[in-house]
Design a protein around this motif. Structure first.
Motif, PDB file in Angstrom:
ATOM      1  N   VAL A   1       1.084  -1.465   0.419  1.00 25.36           N
ATOM      2  CA  VAL A   1       0.206  -0.238   0.040  1.00 25.36           C
ATOM      3  C   VAL A   1       0.732   0.976   0.003  1.00 25.36           C
ATOM      4  N   ASP A   2       1.948   1.595   0.719  1.00 26.02           N
ATOM      5  CA  ASP A   2       2.504   2.356   0.971  1.00 26.02           C
ATOM      6  C   ASP A   2       4.107   2.675   0.151  1.00 26.02           C
TER       7      ASP A   2
ATOM      8  N   PRO B   1       5.041   3.392  -3.461  1.00 27.45           N
ATOM      9  CA  PRO B   1       4.367   3.591  -5.136  1.00 27.45           C
ATOM     10  C   PRO B   1       5.982   3.510  -6.447  1.00 27.45           C
TER      11      PRO B   1
ATOM     12  N   LEU C   1      -2.205   0.059  -7.177  1.00 28.01           N
ATOM     13  CA  LEU C   1      -2.517   1.272  -7.032  1.00 28.01           C
ATOM     14  C   LEU C   1      -3.258   2.331  -7.760  1.00 28.01           C
TER      15      LEU C   1
ATOM     16  N   ALA D   1      -5.294   5.875  -7.626  1.00 28.07           N
ATOM     17  CA  ALA D   1      -6.823   6.313  -6.731  1.00 28.07           C
ATOM     18  C   ALA D   1      -7.069   7.821  -8.474  1.00 28.07           C
TER      19      ALA D   1
ATOM     20  N   THR E   1      -6.965  10.660  -7.873  1.00 22.68           N
ATOM     21  CA  THR E   1      -6.037  11.424  -7.432  1.00 22.68           C
ATOM     22  C   THR E   1      -5.012  11.715  -9.049  1.00 22.68           C
ATOM     23  N   THR E   2      -4.918  10.408  -9.274  1.00 23.90           N
ATOM     24  CA  THR E   2      -4.310  10.273 -10.308  1.00 23.90           C
ATOM     25  C   THR E   2      -4.307  10.262 -11.668  1.00 23.90           C
TER      26      THR E   2
ATOM     27  N   ARG F   1       0.526   9.112 -14.273  1.00 25.67           N
ATOM     28  CA  ARG F   1       1.316   8.173 -13.563  1.00 25.67           C
ATOM     29  C   ARG F   1       0.338   6.432 -13.680  1.00 25.67           C
TER      30      ARG F   1
ATOM     31  N   ILE G   1       2.301   3.685 -13.868  1.00 26.36           N
ATOM     32  CA  ILE G   1       2.570   2.936 -12.858  1.00 26.36           C
ATOM     33  C   ILE G   1       1.801   1.745 -13.615  1.00 26.36           C
TER      34      ILE G   1
END
Lengths: 270, 406
Positions: free
Chosen positions: A129-130, A132, A153, A155, A157-158, A162, A166
């Motif tokens: 989770v933490d 990136p 993940l 989100a 807001t991504t 990104r 990602i």
């Protein structure tokens, strides 16, 4: 082809959607987790996300926080979680298992030791989770060398830039977090999720699983309509909390929760 | 090991990903990444903006009351019997601690970014009060997260925050102290990321927080350089500051990092003693790990679960520490030591009785170590202790330890 990819491809060819439950390993007790995982599969799950308990689960709401506390009280370490998957694999070689957790327990174990043990146990994917992708330089090659799918993940807001970046670092699937908030915190706006997930599909060829806020057959179907799979977490963990002293009742309750979701998802294929 | 840090080296840190060597970085869930990147971009722009800097400097002067004095503690010097002991008086700032230097800076950032809602975590309550204060002044909605243990220990500061119009959220999860307050603040931020600015109180957290908090707090060390030359006739030989997250220490140290002759001492909370395991001294007794968005030294068990901490001072009761301190430790530029609860209380009493200055229990750790260190130094040497906050908030704790009900 990884086990995750295989399962998702097979589902896609049948026009079906993946049902992906999340439970915290060691909750309510480490001795019960493997049986619980088999029960999840029997209730129609395609992939299992197994939470690694952490003392400071910053991205989680109270339901999963409390699950972590219950699991840690009984000494559920990362090593023990890996051993659970190894035991699960003795009788189930088909269902992919993704470990989902926070970075520090992996760092404490040592990344290479962890990657070796995870691969050896038959774990298929790792969702941290933490972590990136920007910080994943060290772990990414270790995972890749052992065919562990790194799942990241996305989100609300991504940014597009990104999402592309990602996705390039991901394999198996990407996990779209449907709400701004911690796990189990808010109801989803299905139209907004549909719009955003459609957009994610334009930017990546990977399957998209959607999680956070899926509580019942109705939300599962609504989200399944636009995604490749639905991830169900807090509502399951809450059910575990309510039946923690009675394993039989617990398995029944989980089945009662997942069966209608499975049916609702499969009705989309017809 | 010690290295000479050139200006260029210092300017290059943190790097573009927020790393100080192996430490720092941005370890957060994806929802926060965009906000952190925006904050970094906007901060780097505003840092060069004369209007922003002028507003910050004016607030520090007219609202906080800076510069804070550098005071020669003559009687304390005699008591220690070694180096001259000078005190940097951050306790005289508005709201009674160094914390306000940072909250002024971050609240200005919030205003420049158009955010109307502010959240903060607090341990001792000093950062919460400093945040509630600037929010009152700027008309921002303020929510402070505080562990329920700390709410009990620091009831005076809780009431101060409420008087200032802040909502105080008592955090019941985990160990019910500062780390859990930070967890809940992060959770709130994830849920309200569009309209909310998170004012982190220390030099920890994800990039760019360690950078911007250090920049805002560096006013302490910048003033001290000038004051030391003007008043003591030279740069200090040793700087001593307490380290919880480490914001007052980094603010004091940073402008001196390139001065090899200046020895730096960060004093962690030794609690009941390092050997007891009941302490909050990750740099002295922890190991590197990842928590609250950055890689740093942590107190954790062998499985990577974060360990409970203990300190008589709520503000030092934290299992992590700012990543720049972790780096300074590893390159050998700063020394990290600890003093016990008992030694800190002794430091509190000495400064109170000998100089008539009541330090916060956090700062009393620096006082206690400073007295020991001064005794080993020559009489012509200059040692400066950062009195990072005043002790009024701790009177109940002290009285309780003395068995007195007030």
């Amino acid at each position: 082809m990884s086990r995750i990819e295989g399962v998702l491809k097979a589902l896609k060819s049948q026009g079906r959607k993946a049902l992906i439950p999340f439970v915290t390993a060691g909750d309510p007790h480490p001795d019960e987790t493997v049986a619980l995982m088999h029960a999840l599969v029997a209730a129609g799950s395609d992939i299992i996300e197994l939470g690694v308990p952490f003392s400071d689960p910053m991205a989680d709401g109270p339901v999963i926080q409390l699950a972590c506390e219950r699991a840690l009280k009984h000494g559920t370490s990362l090593r023990r979680v890996i051993a659970m998957v190894k035991e699960f694999r003795e009788t189930d070689t088909e269902t992919p298992v993704v470990l989902m957790g926070y970075l520090n327990p992996m760092e404490a174990m040592g990344y290479e030791t962890f990657a070796d043990a995870a691969a050896d146990a038959g774990i298929d994917g790792i969702l941290t989770v933490d972590l990136p992708p920007e910080e994943a330089d060290e772990v990414a090659p270790l995972f890749a060398a052992r065919n562990l799918d790194p799942i990241f993940l996305l989100a609300p807001t991504t940014t597009d830039e990104r999402i592309r970046a990602i996705s390039e670092h991901s394999s198996g699937y990407v996990y779209y977090v449907s709400i701004k908030g911690v796990t189990g915190s808010a109801s989803i706006d299905v139209d907004e999720v549909a719009r955003k997930v459609a957009h994610v599909h334009e930017l990546t060829a990977l399957p998209v699983g959607v999680g956070f806020g899926i509580r019942d057959a109705e939300t599962a179907a609504a989200v399944g309509r636009v995604s490749d799979g639905v991830i169900v977490g807090s509502v399951l963990v809450d059910t575990i909390a309510r039946h923690q002293t009675d394993p039989k009742a617990l398995h029944q309750a989980l089945t009662d929760l997942l069966n209608p979701m499975r049916k609702a998802l499969d009705s989309l294929a017809q | 090991m010690s290295v000479k840090l050139t200006e260029d080296m210092l300017k290059a840190l943190p790097d573009s990903r927020g790393h100080f060597g192996a430490f720092g970085g941005r370890f957060v869930s994806e929802t926060l990444m965009d906000s952190l990147m925006t904050l970094e971009r906007e901060y780097l722009r505003l840092k060069e903006d004369p209007e922003f800097q002028a507003t910050f400097d004016k607030d520090l002067a007219d609202y906080v009351g800076r510069p804070s004095p550098l005071y020669f503690a003559e009687r304390l010097t005699r008591e220690a019997g070694g180096a001259q002991i000078w005190l940097k008086r951050e306790d005289l700032n508005h709201t009674g601690a160094h914390k306000v230097n940072n909250t002024i800076g971050q609240a200005l950032l919030a205003s420049f970014l158009g955010k109307k809602r502010v959240i903060a975590e607090t341990g001792a309550g000093q950062h919460g009060v400093a945040t509630a204060t600037v929010c009152a002044r700027l008309g921002l909605e303020c929510h402070v997260f505080m562990g329920s243990e700390d709410v009990k220990r620091q009831s005076l500061n809780v009431y101060r925050m409420k008087l200032l119009g802040a909502t105080v959220h008592s955090v019941e999860s985990g160990t019910k102290t500062l780390k859990d307050a930070m967890n809940d603040a992060m959770r709130d931020w994830v849920a309200n990321v569009d309209d909310t600015f998170y004012i982190i109180g220390t030099v920890a957290g994800p990039h760019p927080y360690p950078l911007l908090v250090r920049d805002f707090q560096s006013v302490i060390g910048r003033e001290l350089r000038e004051q030391s030359v003007a008043q003591a006739g030279r740069l200090p030989d040793a700087l001593v500051a307490c380290v919880g997250g480490g914001s007052n220490a980094i603010g004091m140290f940073y402008p001196f990092l390139g001065d090899e002759s200046v020895q730096l001492y960060g004093v962690e909370a030794g609690g009941l003693g390092i050997d007891s395991g009941q302490h909050a001294a990750p740099l002295c007794a922890g190991r590197p790990g990842v928590l609250h968005g950055n890689r740093t030294y942590l107190m954790e068990d062998e499985n990577g679960q974060i360990a409970g901490t203990h300190s008589v001072s709520a503000g030092l009761d934290y299992p992590g520490v700012g990543p720049e301190h972790a780096w300074l430790k590893d390159i050998g530029r700063a020394n990290y030591v600890s003093v016990t609860d008992e030694e800190a209380l002794d430091g509190f009493r000495k400064l109170t009785r000998i100089e008539g200055i009541m330090p916060a229990l956090e700062s009393a750790h620096a006082v206690a170590y400073g007295l020991k260190l001064a005794a080993t130094m020559d009489k012509d040497q200059v040692l400066v202790i950062n009195v990072s906050g005043r002790g009024d908030k701790d009177i109940h704790t002290i009285a309780q330890l003395d068995g007195i009900e007030i």
